[in-house]
Design an enzyme around this catalytic site. Structure first.
Site, PDB file in Angstrom:
ATOM      1  N   CYS A  46       6.468  -5.894  15.120  1.00 35.65           N
ATOM      2  CA  CYS A  46       6.059  -5.069  16.270  1.00 35.65           C
ATOM      3  C   CYS A  46       4.631  -5.434  16.670  1.00 35.65           C
ATOM      4  O   CYS A  46       3.783  -5.688  15.817  1.00 35.65           O
ATOM      5  CB  CYS A  46       6.133  -3.589  15.922  1.00 35.65           C
ATOM      6  SG  CYS A  46       7.798  -3.061  15.494  1.00 35.65           S
ATOM      7  N   GLU A  58       0.817  -1.212   0.000  1.00 34.22           N
ATOM      8  CA  GLU A  58       0.000   0.000   0.000  1.00 34.22           C
ATOM      9  C   GLU A  58       0.848   1.257   0.000  1.00 34.22           C
ATOM     10  O   GLU A  58       1.939   1.304   0.579  1.00 34.22           O
ATOM     11  CB  GLU A  58      -0.916  -0.009   1.227  1.00 34.22           C
ATOM     12  CG  GLU A  58      -1.945  -1.112   1.111  1.00 34.22           C
ATOM     13  CD  GLU A  58      -2.869  -1.176   2.301  1.00 34.22           C
ATOM     14  OE1 GLU A  58      -4.070  -1.349   2.086  1.00 34.22           O
ATOM     15  OE2 GLU A  58      -2.381  -1.059   3.435  1.00 34.22           O
ATOM     16  N   CYS A  63       1.511  -3.333  15.176  1.00 30.39           N
ATOM     17  CA  CYS A  63       1.521  -2.969  13.756  1.00 30.39           C
ATOM     18  C   CYS A  63       0.858  -4.054  12.895  1.00 30.39           C
ATOM     19  O   CYS A  63       1.238  -5.228  12.955  1.00 30.39           O
ATOM     20  CB  CYS A  63       2.957  -2.750  13.305  1.00 30.39           C
ATOM     21  SG  CYS A  63       3.112  -2.462  11.533  1.00 30.39           S
ATOM     22  N   CYS A 105       3.339   8.366   1.410  1.00 26.30           N
ATOM     23  CA  CYS A 105       3.863   7.358   2.330  1.00 26.30           C
ATOM     24  C   CYS A 105       4.074   6.064   1.535  1.00 26.30           C
ATOM     25  O   CYS A 105       3.129   5.511   0.977  1.00 26.30           O
ATOM     26  CB  CYS A 105       2.854   7.177   3.450  1.00 26.30           C
ATOM     27  SG  CYS A 105       3.371   5.941   4.619  1.00 26.30           S
ATOM     28  N   CYS A 123       6.622  -7.440   6.916  1.00 23.40           N
ATOM     29  CA  CYS A 123       7.763  -6.929   7.675  1.00 23.40           C
ATOM     30  C   CYS A 123       8.183  -7.992   8.667  1.00 23.40           C
ATOM     31  O   CYS A 123       7.339  -8.640   9.284  1.00 23.40           O
ATOM     32  CB  CYS A 123       7.393  -5.642   8.416  1.00 23.40           C
ATOM     33  SG  CYS A 123       8.783  -4.925   9.331  1.00 23.40           S
ATOM     34  N   CYS A 153      -1.803   5.370  10.139  1.00 20.61           N
ATOM     35  CA  CYS A 153      -0.560   4.719  10.545  1.00 20.61           C
ATOM     36  C   CYS A 153      -0.798   3.342  11.107  1.00 20.61           C
ATOM     37  O   CYS A 153      -1.615   3.180  12.011  1.00 20.61           O
ATOM     38  CB  CYS A 153       0.099   5.492  11.667  1.00 20.61           C
ATOM     39  SG  CYS A 153       0.818   6.979  11.136  1.00 20.61           S
TER      40      CYS A 153
HETATM   41  N1  SAH Z   1       9.186   0.068   9.739  1.00 17.66           N
HETATM   42  C1  SAH Z   1       9.336   1.460   9.914  1.00 17.66           C
HETATM   43  C2  SAH Z   1       8.448   2.291   9.024  1.00 17.66           C
HETATM   44  C3  SAH Z   1       7.044   1.809   8.831  1.00 17.66           C
HETATM   45  S1  SAH Z   1       6.013   1.948  10.252  1.00 17.66           S
HETATM   46  C4  SAH Z   1       9.145   1.850  11.357  1.00 17.66           C
HETATM   47  O1  SAH Z   1       8.704   1.035  12.140  1.00 17.66           O
HETATM   48  O2  SAH Z   1       9.491   2.982  11.692  1.00 17.66           O
HETATM   49  C5  SAH Z   1       5.742   3.718  10.334  1.00 17.66           C
HETATM   50  C6  SAH Z   1       5.240   4.214  11.682  1.00 17.66           C
HETATM   51  O3  SAH Z   1       3.916   3.750  11.962  1.00 17.66           O
HETATM   52  C7  SAH Z   1       6.113   3.731  12.815  1.00 17.66           C
HETATM   53  O4  SAH Z   1       6.447   4.769  13.687  1.00 17.66           O
HETATM   54  C8  SAH Z   1       5.224   2.737  13.482  1.00 17.66           C
HETATM   55  O5  SAH Z   1       5.573   2.566  14.808  1.00 17.66           O
HETATM   56  C9  SAH Z   1       3.862   3.345  13.315  1.00 17.66           C
HETATM   57  N2  SAH Z   1       2.796   2.380  13.536  1.00 17.66           N
HETATM   58  C10 SAH Z   1       2.812   1.069  13.253  1.00 17.66           C
HETATM   59  N3  SAH Z   1       1.648   0.499  13.612  1.00 17.66           N
HETATM   60  C11 SAH Z   1       0.884   1.473  14.138  1.00 17.66           C
HETATM   61  C12 SAH Z   1      -0.454   1.510  14.643  1.00 17.66           C
HETATM   62  N4  SAH Z   1      -1.218   0.420  14.670  1.00 17.66           N
HETATM   63  N5  SAH Z   1      -0.938   2.688  15.075  1.00 17.66           N
HETATM   64  C13 SAH Z   1      -0.183   3.804  15.017  1.00 17.66           C
HETATM   65  N6  SAH Z   1       1.082   3.829  14.527  1.00 17.66           N
HETATM   66  C14 SAH Z   1       1.601   2.679  14.092  1.00 17.66           C
HETATM   67 FE1  SF4 Z   2       7.756  -3.405  10.663  1.00 23.64          FE
HETATM   68 FE2  SF4 Z   2       5.457  -2.378  11.499  1.00 23.64          FE
HETATM   69 FE3  SF4 Z   2       7.477  -2.629  13.208  1.00 23.64          FE
HETATM   70 FE4  SF4 Z   2       7.625  -0.764  11.243  1.00 23.64          FE
HETATM   71  S1  SF4 Z   2       6.152  -0.819  12.955  1.00 23.64           S
HETATM   72  S2  SF4 Z   2       9.223  -2.240  11.863  1.00 23.64           S
HETATM   73  S3  SF4 Z   2       6.516  -1.869   9.616  1.00 23.64           S
HETATM   74  S4  SF4 Z   2       6.411  -4.334  12.186  1.00 23.64           S
END
Ligand code: SAH
Ligand code: SF4
Length: 388
Positions: A114, A90, A117, A103, A110, A346
């Site tokens: 996390c 996306e 996420c 974005c 990934c 996000c």
């Molecule tokens: N992998 C990279 C970039 C993609 S994620 C990273 O982790 O930085 C981009 C941002 O979205 C990150 O700061 C991540 O922590 C945030 N993010 C991921 N899942 C989220 C969620 N469910 N709600 C709000 N922010 C989220």
């Molecule tokens: Fe990967 Fe999502 Fe963690 Fe960013 S926030 S490193 S996209 S798992």
């Protein structure tokens, strides 16, 4: 067929050289592709006929097939691109009064996994190529120019954030040429401060980026201590907070801005207490002989998705957390949720990924109560999407 979207200008020059062409031809060709969105070589009128014929025979400018496009009430647009073999990624355009931010995704899925996420919950399928990263920008820029009726030379996208699906610094080899194409005056001409790489903290690659292509850096911190960060961002077990902050400080020597942005996803009852705000402040401002990091903090209210088992912090708790940081002297912003009616906020970006890491299965074994259903084959549609 060679897809010319994979080449930064130096690489395109090398390729043109192999075709017996002078280097300046590569610049002309590059401008046709990235400044005018042209993919038809026969229309590239300032290139010699013989060269155009060679291009027609052996090269292409091949974008990604659009699986869907959705427009949110606030004007946010989300594209789902098919990257083959059941994977889709996306890309989200966020219009604002003074800028247009795109974005971009760097991976299908990934591997960092996390907890908060949607992309991480899907597991990892594969790295995107440079051409696939650039194709997101190429498609969005020229689709938007047509849609917005922009004059030739006017740009729709003024900022790029590598905050889509994937961990950009775990796809470093493809990322750097893509960044160079974005920055190139003959390409998208974005300044280094208008291109942001966001990372969960791949320390050695932060150092390499500083040397190779120092664009603006955002670090996803999410916790003030290692115990909690180990749980939320498993990569922390490899690169703990002290090492991460040291690499952020080193990055500042070459960064286009004099601060690092720290992202902090606000999770109800997990990382949002006043005491945790104080601990974060101490960590980033520096105390008891520990050095701090010149920074701004961006608080992101958690965007829920099914199966996360987590909740968004209430607004008053986010405000109280922000107040502690601000009173402590750190510029703190709360990210506005954009495009959430099309799941483009996000962390909602889920694309559609074949989980080759079987992360859902591993997660279920590790946390049987938290996870309701394997998330690996979730479809995106009007449900999970991503960023703001
Ligand atoms: N992998 C990279 C970039 C993609 S994620 C990273 O982790 O930085 C981009 C941002 O979205 C990150 O700061 C991540 O922590 C945030 N993010 C991921 N899942 C989220 C969620 N469910 N709600 C709000 N922010 C989220
Ligand atoms: Fe990967 Fe999502 Fe963690 Fe960013 S926030 S490193 S996209 S798992």
């Amino acid at each position: 067929m060679v897809n010319l979207l994979q080449f930064d200008r130096d690489a395109l020059g090398d390729w043109c050289g192999q075709q017996g062409e002078k280097p300046f031809r590569a610049t002309q060709l590059f401008r046709w592709i990235h400044q005018r969105g042209e993919r038809d070589f026969s229309a590239m009128s300032d290139l010699a006929k013989a060269f155009r014929d060679k291009l027609i025979a052996g090269a292409e400018v091949s974008g990604l097939p659009v699986a869907s496009e959705q427009v949110a009430l606030d004007g946010t647009i989300k594209w789902l691109f098919d990257v083959g073999h059941g994977d889709a990624v996306e890309t989200v355009f966020i219009p604002e009064a003074e800028r247009g931010t795109l974005c971009i995704s760097s991976q299908a899925g990934c591997a960092v996994n996390c907890r908060f996420c949607a992309t991480g919950h899907q597991g990892f399928s594969r790295n995107l190529s440079t051409a696939e990263i650039v194709a997101q920008l190429w498609h969005a820029e020229f689709a938007l120019r047509a849609r917005l009726g922009l004059a030739p030379g006017e740009r729709a996208i003024t900022n790029v954030v590598m905050m889509g699906m994937g961990e950009p610094l775990q796809n470093y080899g493809a990322l750097v040429p893509a960044l160079r194409i974005m920055l190139d005056d003959h390409g998208y001409g974005l300044s280094r401060r208008r291109v942001t790489v966001s990372t969960s903290g791949v320390v050695p690659m932060i150092d390499r980026l500083r040397d190779d292509c120092p664009v603006a850096l955002a670090v996803s911190l999410h916790a003030p201590d290692d115990a909690l960060r180990d749980d939320l961002v498993p990569l922390n077990r490899k690169y703990p907070i002290a090492e991460l902050l040291a690499s952020a400080r080193r990055y500042l020597d070459r960064a286009p801005r004099d601060f690092i942005t720290f992202e902090y996803c606000m999770l109800d009852g997990v990382n949002d207490s006043p005491a945790q705000a104080e601990a974060l402040l101490a960590l980033l401002r520096g105390d008891e002989g520990r050095p701090g990091v010149p920074c701004k903090i961006n608080l992101i209210p958690f965007n829920p998705f099914p199966a996360s088992g987590l909740k968004r912090s209430p607004a008053d708790r986010v405000a109280a957390f922000a107040a502690v940081l601000q009173q402590g002297g750190i510029v703190t912003t709360v990210r506005k949720t954009r495009g959430d009616d099309i799941a483009a906020a996000c962390g909602q970006l889920a694309g559609e990924v074949q989980d080759r890491t079987r992360v859902a299965e591993r997660r279920e074994r590790a946390m049987p109560v938290r996870v309701a259903a394997p998330a690996s084959r979730r479809r995106v549609g009007p449900a999970p999407g991503h960023r703001a």
